[in-house]
Design a protein around this motif. Structure first.
Motif, PDB file in Angstrom:
ATOM      1  N   ARG B 116       0.827  -1.246  -0.025  1.00 33.41           N
ATOM      2  CA  ARG B 116      -0.094  -0.078  -0.045  1.00 33.41           C
ATOM      3  C   ARG B 116       0.713   1.283   0.017  1.00 33.41           C
ATOM      4  NH1 ARG B 116      -1.798   1.701   5.779  1.00 33.41           N
ATOM      5  NH2 ARG B 116       0.065   1.152   6.943  1.00 33.41           N
ATOM      6  N   VAL B 117       2.080   1.183   0.495  1.00 35.65           N
ATOM      7  CA  VAL B 117       3.002   2.360   0.719  1.00 35.65           C
ATOM      8  C   VAL B 117       3.648   2.490  -0.578  1.00 35.65           C
ATOM      9  CG1 VAL B 117       5.100   3.308   1.767  1.00 35.65           C
ATOM     10  CG2 VAL B 117       3.294   2.138   3.140  1.00 35.65           C
ATOM     11  N   PHE B 120       0.905   4.184  -2.737  1.00 36.05           N
ATOM     12  CA  PHE B 120       0.899   5.598  -2.614  1.00 36.05           C
ATOM     13  C   PHE B 120       2.107   6.298  -3.564  1.00 36.05           C
ATOM     14  CE2 PHE B 120       1.625   9.299  -0.356  1.00 36.05           C
ATOM     15  CZ  PHE B 120       0.541  10.060  -0.192  1.00 36.05           C
ATOM     16  N   LEU B 121       3.283   5.704  -3.137  1.00 32.69           N
ATOM     17  CA  LEU B 121       4.138   6.566  -3.724  1.00 32.69           C
ATOM     18  C   LEU B 121       4.196   6.514  -5.294  1.00 32.69           C
ATOM     19  CD1 LEU B 121       7.310   4.992  -1.760  1.00 32.69           C
ATOM     20  CD2 LEU B 121       6.194   7.352  -1.315  1.00 32.69           C
TER      21      LEU B 121
END
Lengths: 223, 223
Positions: B116-117, B120-121
């Motif tokens: 998920r990170v 996002f990035l």
């Protein structure tokens, strides 16, 4: 058991704040050793601190000649060593729920917004302040939406996250809300979380652990 | 106790991998329910899964009618419910060390590099693949440097992270090394970690938990 407890802490570190709550709930006296995370590039990076904690993070807890790292491991240690006023509920099922709420914050919210991550975004990638603040809010809001859903209307949620006594989940939740407010997250979206925060902060153990009550809190913030 | 165990898992999720190791070490039979984290935008975001886990993450473990979230909370639950072949050592002090090693990975490495990170990035900030890979390696290397320092030459480090039996620390370490190799981190920098990985993977419980042994592993990767 009667050996001295020494907490390496920083007033605004939410991981240290968790441990302060746990120590206070158990009525344990401890010495605070402030580690200034910003001054002189961060005292946590000094060789004498790195020797105590190669992660270069606060908190650490010393109990006699033992040095313990990681706030969640420290809270479990406190609970095993001083079982009175337990930080974990009575059954395996309730403990699993309390720990999972704690870890939803300690694993999936807080580490993304930690100082070292914000410093990386600033210094390595040149991400401006406004976007860094957005990043912080994004992970708090996403995490709190999940935590609110896990709390609201669940049969085990009581005055606190799990039942009517504070647990490890509350020890993690309250410091994360402090961070949320610092970054202007609108807490009215999370009514159950906000209600539990109020119940916690009404207890002297939580109140005394607040950042603005710490010996290393600058006078302006202690206000 | 004899109620069915059902693990919602994804072959390459390192948090699910931790729980698979724990289940195998205890010799518990369980059903795997694959949750494909990428296909169709991610099955973890489907309403029926979100109802089980508002965090929209794997793993979750169902034990009878109980649903448990968060890999570390699940491992503690397994250990409390089936105390044979413990995942935690005998004394509070040793348990604190095992948990702190586990959490150095589960809190301070893995969540920064989670899908998920990275999404996002990519999607919110448009960070290119090469920088995202650099980000992943940065947090693994920083984390492993600290873990290597905590392991190397420590009197409690044995064949495994804490003593001569595998613990929760090894359950977290081995999946993180899998991620490290996936992102081409040079593991020769971390000789103690690499030695412990080899000791772990020599055990059938760890071997059977490997991503490439999972029913939802694509044939090409299982190769």
């Amino acid at each position: 058991m009667n050996e001295q407890l020494r907490l390496y802490s920083y007033w605004r570190s939410s991981a240290a704040y968790r441990v302060r709550i746990g120590l206070n709930l158990k009525g344990l006296r401890y010495e605070t050793v402030p580690v200034h995370l910003v001054r002189d590039g961060g005292e946590q990076h000094a060789p004498e601190y790195r020797e105590k904690n190669p992660q270069e993070l606060v908190p650490i807890l010393q109990h006699g000649n033992r040095t313990m790292r990681q706030s969640m491991a420290i809270l479990e240690y406190l609970d095993e060593t001083w079982p009175d006023t337990p930080l974990l509920p009575a059954t395996a099922r309730e403990r699993a729920r309390a720990r999972s709420l704690a870890q939803a914050i300690a694993c999936d919210v807080h580490p993304l917004n930690n100082l070292r991550v914000l410093q990386f975004l600033e210094h390595s990638w040149g991400v401006p302040q406004a976007e860094r603040d957005e990043w912080v809010r994004h992970w708090i809001v996403e995490g709190f939406q999940a935590v609110e859903a896990m709390l609201a209307g669940h049969v085990s949620t009581g005055e606190f996250c799990e039942g009517d006594l504070p647990t490890i989940a509350d020890c993690c939740l309250v410091p994360q809300i402090y961070n949320a407010r610092r970054f202007s997250v609108d807490m009215t979206q999370f009514p159950t979380i906000a209600r539990i925060e109020a119940a916690c902060l009404a207890l002297p153990a939580f109140d005394a652990a607040r950042p603005e009550r710490q010996p290393d809190c600058p006078q302006a913030a202690a206000g």
